[in-house]
Design a protein around this motif. Structure first.
Motif, short mmCIF file in Angstrom:
data_model
loop_
_atom_site.label_atom_id
_atom_site.label_comp_id
_atom_site.label_asym_id
_atom_site.label_seq_id
_atom_site.Cartn_x
_atom_site.Cartn_y
_atom_site.Cartn_z
N ILE A 68 25.48 9.69 -1.38
CA ILE A 68 25.36 8.39 -2.03
C ILE A 68 24.86 8.57 -3.46
CG2 ILE A 68 24.05 6.22 -2.03
CD1 ILE A 68 24.20 6.28 1.02
N LEU A 69 23.90 9.44 -3.64
CA LEU A 69 23.37 9.70 -4.99
C LEU A 69 24.42 10.37 -5.86
CD1 LEU A 69 19.78 10.92 -4.03
CD2 LEU A 69 20.50 8.64 -4.77
N TRP A 70 25.22 11.24 -5.28
CA TRP A 70 26.30 11.87 -6.04
C TRP A 70 27.34 10.83 -6.46
CZ3 TRP A 70 26.02 16.14 -8.53
CH2 TRP A 70 25.25 17.21 -8.05
N ALA A 71 27.64 9.89 -5.57
CA ALA A 71 28.60 8.83 -5.91
C ALA A 71 28.08 7.98 -7.07
CB ALA A 71 28.87 7.95 -4.68
N ILE A 72 26.79 7.68 -7.05
CA ILE A 72 26.19 6.91 -8.15
C ILE A 72 26.25 7.71 -9.45
CG2 ILE A 72 24.03 5.92 -9.01
CD1 ILE A 72 23.32 5.31 -6.08
N PHE A 73 25.94 8.99 -9.35
CA PHE A 73 25.97 9.84 -10.54
C PHE A 73 27.38 9.93 -11.12
CE2 PHE A 73 26.60 14.07 -12.43
CZ PHE A 73 25.70 13.99 -13.48
N LEU A 74 28.39 10.05 -10.27
CA LEU A 74 29.77 10.12 -10.75
C LEU A 74 30.18 8.81 -11.42
CD1 LEU A 74 31.56 12.02 -7.84
CD2 LEU A 74 31.05 12.88 -10.13
N TYR A 83 33.54 5.92 5.84
CA TYR A 83 32.44 6.58 5.13
C TYR A 83 32.82 6.83 3.67
CZ TYR A 83 29.21 10.27 3.70
OH TYR A 83 28.29 11.03 3.02
N TYR A 84 34.04 7.32 3.46
CA TYR A 84 34.48 7.62 2.09
C TYR A 84 34.79 6.34 1.32
CZ TYR A 84 34.65 12.39 3.74
OH TYR A 84 34.30 13.62 4.26
N ILE A 85 35.24 5.31 2.02
CA ILE A 85 35.42 4.01 1.37
C ILE A 85 34.06 3.47 0.93
CG2 ILE A 85 36.10 1.61 1.73
CD1 ILE A 85 38.30 2.60 3.57
N GLY A 86 33.05 3.69 1.77
CA GLY A 86 31.70 3.28 1.40
C GLY A 86 31.20 3.98 0.17
N LEU A 87 31.46 5.28 0.07
CA LEU A 87 31.05 6.03 -1.12
C LEU A 87 31.78 5.51 -2.36
CD1 LEU A 87 30.90 9.73 0.18
CD2 LEU A 87 28.99 8.17 -0.29
#
Length: 206
Positions: free
Chosen positions: A68-74, A5-9
């Motif tokens: 997922i949105l937070w990962a994109i934002f980061l 899951y975290y690798i996916g993020l």
């Protein structure tokens, strides 16, 4: 803890960086903050969205999971905070894109298998998960998508997807399988670019 899951993020974040960098490096158009963010966003979610729609997996992943949105934002934020550092790294777009397709390929394949899809469809959906965001990105920027260029791109994803399925049938640990198969995608892509490798062309008689 589900490592995949975290690798996916992480894969989503690097894809967002890849898309945003592609927008900032495009010399033919002026890109403001929103257009750079949108390009990174669509690159990150394009393949996964098509995969989820094909599988009937609603709501699609980025609607269902706000991380997922937070990962994109980061990923986008890193472009704003470290523009000079990234500008000095001429190979960063290739690196981020390659890491992204490696991660997305195996995760897309795993999700398809978990939904009971046949092996052939799972391999194709793994490939689509990896490449479709980049196809949308390149189309939006009026560029020829990577899959239509001579470079080995989609083929590397398909090879990694098939390897993941093969190792899964051998009952290899899923996280180890994910790592091995993603690395194979990355290595194939790097070697293909380094040595200018491509598949044979189909030639029709005049």
């Amino acid at each position: 803890m589900d490592i995949s899951y975290y690798i996916g993020l992480a894969g989503i974040m690097v894809f967002a960086i890849s898309g945003a960098l592609a927008a900032t490096e495009h010399k033919d158009h002026h890109h403001d903050v929103f257009s750079v963010f949108f390009t990174g966003f669509i690159t990150a979610i394009g393949g996964g969205t098509l995969r989820d729609m094909t599988l009937g997996n609603y709501p699609v992943s980025w609607v269902r999971d706000e991380n997922i949105l937070w990962a994109i934002f980061l990923g986008f934020l890193s472009i704003l905070l470290f523009p000079k550092f990234l500008a000095k790294m001429r190979a960063e777009l290739f690196l981020f894109d390659t890491l992204g397709i490696g991660i997305y390929t195996v995760l897309g394949t795993r999700i398809a298998l978990d939904h009971g899809v046949n092996l052939f469809a799972s391999a194709i959906l793994g490939m689509i998960s990896a490449i479709f965001g980049g196809v949308i990105r390149d189309t939006l920027m009026n560029q020829v998508p990577f899959i239509f260029r001579k470079e080995i791109y989609a083929t590397a994803c398909l090879a990694g997807s098939i390897l993941y399925i093969f190792l899964d049938k051998l009952l290899l640990d899923k996280d180890i399988n994910l790592f091995i198969s993603a690395i194979v995608v990355v290595l194939i892509r790097i070697v293909a670019v380094r040595y200018n490798l491509s598949l044979p062309k189909i030639r029709f008689p005049d």
